[in-house]
Every structure is written in structure tokens, then in C-alpha cells.
Design an enzyme around this catalytic site. Structure first.
Site, PDB file in Angstrom:
ATOM      1  N   LYS A   1     -13.872 -14.764  15.026  1.00 24.72           N
ATOM      2  CA  LYS A   1     -13.486 -16.248  14.849  1.00 24.72           C
ATOM      3  C   LYS A   1     -14.663 -17.052  14.915  1.00 24.72           C
ATOM      4  O   LYS A   1     -14.539 -18.134  14.115  1.00 24.72           O
ATOM      5  CB  LYS A   1     -12.710 -16.501  16.257  1.00 24.72           C
TER       6      LYS A   1
ATOM      7  N   LYS B   1      -5.865  -6.209  10.094  1.00 29.21           N
ATOM      8  CA  LYS B   1      -4.478  -6.629  10.673  1.00 29.21           C
ATOM      9  C   LYS B   1      -3.938  -8.045  10.161  1.00 29.21           C
ATOM     10  O   LYS B   1      -4.219  -8.744   9.651  1.00 29.21           O
ATOM     11  CB  LYS B   1      -4.978  -7.035  12.313  1.00 29.21           C
TER      12      LYS B   1
ATOM     13  N   LYS C   1      -1.426 -14.363  11.848  1.00 29.94           N
ATOM     14  CA  LYS C   1      -0.774 -15.833  11.428  1.00 29.94           C
ATOM     15  C   LYS C   1      -1.756 -16.693  10.799  1.00 29.94           C
ATOM     16  O   LYS C   1      -1.213 -17.403   9.812  1.00 29.94           O
ATOM     17  CB  LYS C   1      -0.706 -16.551  12.987  1.00 29.94           C
TER      18      LYS C   1
HETATM   19  P1  ATP Z   1      -3.930 -15.844  15.435  1.00 36.22           P
HETATM   20  O1  ATP Z   1      -3.969 -15.215  13.889  1.00 36.22           O
HETATM   21  O2  ATP Z   1      -3.918 -17.190  15.335  1.00 36.22           O
HETATM   22  O3  ATP Z   1      -5.552 -15.567  16.055  1.00 36.22           O
HETATM   23  P2  ATP Z   1      -2.408 -13.656  16.188  1.00 36.22           P
HETATM   24  O4  ATP Z   1      -1.423 -13.551  15.040  1.00 36.22           O
HETATM   25  O5  ATP Z   1      -3.716 -12.888  16.463  1.00 36.22           O
HETATM   26  O6  ATP Z   1      -3.024 -15.139  16.320  1.00 36.22           O
HETATM   27  P3  ATP Z   1      -1.815 -13.976  18.915  1.00 36.22           P
HETATM   28  O7  ATP Z   1      -1.156 -15.115  19.494  1.00 36.22           O
HETATM   29  O8  ATP Z   1      -3.533 -14.082  19.207  1.00 36.22           O
HETATM   30  O9  ATP Z   1      -1.588 -13.647  17.414  1.00 36.22           O
HETATM   31  O10 ATP Z   1      -1.232 -12.446  19.627  1.00 36.22           O
HETATM   32  C1  ATP Z   1      -0.102 -12.337  20.307  1.00 36.22           C
HETATM   33  C2  ATP Z   1       0.425 -10.843  20.673  1.00 36.22           C
HETATM   34  O11 ATP Z   1       0.703 -10.319  19.349  1.00 36.22           O
HETATM   35  C3  ATP Z   1      -0.871 -10.187  21.310  1.00 36.22           C
HETATM   36  O12 ATP Z   1      -0.306  -9.429  22.108  1.00 36.22           O
HETATM   37  C4  ATP Z   1      -1.590  -9.426  19.935  1.00 36.22           C
HETATM   38  O13 ATP Z   1      -2.229  -8.403  20.279  1.00 36.22           O
HETATM   39  C5  ATP Z   1      -0.162  -9.074  19.052  1.00 36.22           C
HETATM   40  N1  ATP Z   1      -0.412  -8.865  17.636  1.00 36.22           N
HETATM   41  C6  ATP Z   1      -1.242  -9.661  16.934  1.00 36.22           C
HETATM   42  N2  ATP Z   1      -1.234  -9.316  15.560  1.00 36.22           N
HETATM   43  C7  ATP Z   1      -0.837  -8.056  15.719  1.00 36.22           C
HETATM   44  C8  ATP Z   1      -0.631  -7.223  14.837  1.00 36.22           C
HETATM   45  N3  ATP Z   1      -1.040  -7.319  13.479  1.00 36.22           N
HETATM   46  N4  ATP Z   1      -0.087  -5.902  15.067  1.00 36.22           N
HETATM   47  C9  ATP Z   1       0.395  -5.792  16.357  1.00 36.22           C
HETATM   48  N5  ATP Z   1       0.130  -6.557  17.284  1.00 36.22           N
HETATM   49  C10 ATP Z   1      -0.137  -7.995  16.958  1.00 36.22           C
END
Ligand code: ATP
Ligand code: LTN
Length: 331
Positions: free
Chosen positions: A113, A195, A198
């Protein structure tokens, strides 16, 4: 024996992706029957990267309603907004003084990040995992259901708990990660070595759980795969492996069953089936969300009660932590 306690959180940084859903949120509802569950929309964490205030407020309410639409029942679980419960920030400070600079420097999410947001490498981004440890330890949670990308943060939370207990005497439960066997890391549809996130700039890379049926199908049709034609799970076939993982976690079918189902058919048929299945699975969530988000008074009642319960629960533990480090008792 008392039921074990589950705690987890999600950032209100936009509509949840299929990755958030399959890797984390989807598992939270079914856990409510076996465990005591506490779930939280972590708005304090969200401001570690720049947020537009009006948008953050909307995203936070949306995330709260989305969690309910995904099956979290406020009669069974405590569901609240992190900034409403002051114990998180209070414990964060104490735990920060039991966390080493070197440990935080090794966190891969911080490294990623801070590269992505090079113009705003603020201290909150650096100490993000301490606040996450405070979220969990303030409730003495036993289990934390998350996607695999959060494993390192959880390892740190365990170390912080152990260190505090050694230094000041037993207080915190050392939490265990709870990671799904299938779908703990859903990959981008456009670059299946990355991965699904969002914050991806390419809208075709991720399925949002509020996408309509046509959009879901279109994104799956465009998913990047290899140049073979056999639907089977094999090393190197990252795109197909990812689609098989998604299909398997939504239908409950094993990889072998999926391979037989699509024997003799091409990737086109498979992508269409994945798209339709996912869209049909998400449809009831979308309609439940549409219904809930209209009823602001009901949402307010739920998050207000949730915060009261969370405050009461965590205050006991955080007051003990304050006492143990040597602060003068208030009353
Ligand atoms: P950002 O992109 O804003 O950093 P993010 O999509 O990684 O956010 P978080 O709010 O940080 O989402 O994560 C919420 C939950 O979703 C966490 O438990 C994280 O491990 C899970 N998660 C996020 N992305 C994935 C993915 N691609 N596959 C499986 N689990 C995920
Ligand atoms: N860092 C997590 C969100 C999060 C969390 C938590 C998860 C904040 N506090 C406590 C589990 C328990 C993420 O998903 N990025």
C-alpha cells in the site's frame, strides 16, 4: 462449555468483491449458529488511505447493510461500526507500545500500500495492524475468519497478545485464524496471478456483489484464461484454477466433478456457467440489500444497539488492560 468467540471486520472502501464474499463474509453467517459472533465495519482502518468524507459515510452504511444482506443477523450476533466504540482506539495505543517498529516494517500489506499510495505514507497505514490487533483482543476473540492475505496481520496480533501477557500477566486470548479451505484467495479476472481487490483500476478484474446478472456474465466471459481447452485444475492454469475455485465454492462441487461436468465442452461454456451460477447466487443478496438500504431508521437502530453491546463487552477487557499497565483506576 461456553461457545467460542468469533471476531472479524471489513473495510468500507467500496462494494464488496466476490473475493471478500467467498474468502470471508460468506462464511460469517453460518458461523452464527455454532459460535458467538462479533462483526464490525472498520471505518477507522479505511482512512489509512485517502477517503472522500461523504463517500466514506455512504460506503460505511452500505457495508453495514450488505453484511446484513449476506446473512448476518443482528439478533444473533453483534454487528457494529468501529468508530462508534471507543475501546478500539484506546487499546490501540496501549498495544502500539508493545509492538516493535521492525515487526510493522515487515508487513507486506504496508509495503504494497505504501507503494500504491506513495504520496500519503501516513503513520496510520504503518500502524494499521496494531488497530486490527486491538479490534480482536478487546473482545478476547478465539477465532478470526479472514482471507489468506490477512494471515500475517493475525500472526502479529498473536505475538502482541503473547508479549503483553508475558509482560503484564495473563489477560488476552491468543486468537487463531480461521481460513476457508477453498476460496481463501480469489484472484483477479484480468490478471489471475494477483488477488481480486476492491481497489483495482480495471473494472473487469473484479465482480462486485451488487453487479447485475448481465455485468457478472460479461465480466466472466472476458476473464483471462490460457490457450488450452480442458476444464481441469492444474499448476500454471491460474485463470481456469480461479474460475474452478469460484464455481466450486458457490456450487459445493469438487474439482473432479466440475471437470466431468465440462468434459468435451470448451472454456466458453464453462465461463457462461460460472457467470450464471454466480449471478443467480448473488441475486437475493442484491434484492435484500436494496430493501435494507431504504430503511435508514431500522439500520440506525441496529448499529446503535450493536455499538452499545460492543462497548459494554470490550470495556471490561480494556479496563483490565489499563489497570495491568499501571494506569490509575477511574472509579
Ligand atoms: P482493499 O482493496 O480496499 O484493500 P480488500 O478488498 O482487500 O480491500 P478488505 O476489507 O481489506 O478488502 O478485506 C475484507 C476481507 O476480505 C478480509 O478477510 C480479506 O482477507 C478478505 N479478502 C479480500 N480480498 C480477498 C480475495 N481476493 N480473496 C479472498 N479473500 C479476500
Ligand atoms: N485488516 C482487515 C480488516 C480488519 C479485520 C479486523 C479483520 C480490521 N480489523 C479484525 C479481522 C479482524 C482486512 O481485511 N484488510
Amino acid at each position: 462449555m461456553d461457545k467460542k468467540l468469533i471476531f472479524s471486520g471489513i473495510q468500507p472502501t467500496g462494494t464488496f468483491t466476490l473475493g471478500n464474499y467467498i474468502g470471508a463474509v460468506r462464511n460469517w453467517g453460518p458461523l452464527q449458529d455454532e459460535y458467538n459472533c462479533i462483526y464490525c465495519v472498520v471505518d477507522l482502518h479505511a482512512i489509512t488511505v485517502k477517503q472522500e468524507p461523504a463517500k466514506l459515510r455512504k460506503n460505511t452504511l452500505d457495508a453495514y447493510a450488505l453484511l446484513m444482506a449476506c446473512g448476518i443477523d443482528t439478533e444473533k450476533s453483534i454487528l457494529f461500526i468501529q468508530s462508534h466504540v471507543k475501546t478500539h482506539a484506546e487499546l490501540n495505543w496501549v498495544l502500539g507500545c508493545s509492538t516493535q517498529f521492525g515487526e510493522l516494517s515487515r508487513m507486506t500489506q504496508f509495503k504494497d500500500k505504501s507503494k500504491r499510495h506513495a504520496d500519503d505514507v501516513n503513520s496510520g497505514l504503518f500502524t494499521y495492524p496494531v488497530l486490527m490487533a486491538a479490534d480482536i483482543l478487546a473482545y478476547n476473540a478465539d477465532l478470526v475468519p479472514v482471507g489468506v492475505d490477512q494471515k500475517q496481520h493475525l500472526e502479529l496480533a498473536r505475538n502482541i497478545a503473547q508479549r503483553f501477557n508475558q509482560r503484564y500477566g495473563e489477560l488476552f486470548t491468543v486468537p487463531e485464524p480461521y481460513i476457508a479451505e477453498i476460496g481463501a484467495k480469489v484472484m483477479s479476472l484480468q490478471d489471475p496471478t494477483k488477488k481480486m481487490s476492491k481497489s483495482d483500476d480495471n473494472p473487469n478484474a473484479c465482480i462486485l456483489i451488487l453487479d447485475d446478472k448481465d455485468t457478472v456474465i460479461r465480466k466472466f466471459k472476458r476473464a483471462v484464461t490460457d490457450s488450452e481447452a480442458e476444464v481441469c485444475y492444474r499448476e500454471g492454469k491460474d485463470g481456469i484454477n480461479n474460475l474452478m475455485t469460484i464455481y466450486s465454492s458457490v456450487t459445493g462441487k469438487s474439482f473432479d466433478e466440475i471437470t466431468s461436468e465440462f468434459a468435451g465442452k470448451g472454456y466458453g461454456d464453462f465461463k457462461l456457467a460460472v457467470g450464471e451460477t454466480v449471478a443467480d447466487h448473488l441475486a437475493p443478496i442484491r434484492s435484500e440489500f436494496d430493501r435494507l438500504i431504504q430503511d435508514k431508521a431500522y439500520l440506525k437502530k441496529c448499529y446503535t444497539e450493536g455499538a452499545e453491546k460492543a462497548q459494554r463487552y470490550s470495556q471490561r477487557i480494556v479496563s483490565k488492560a489499563y489497570h495491568k499497565v499501571g494506569f490509575v483506576d477511574k472509579a
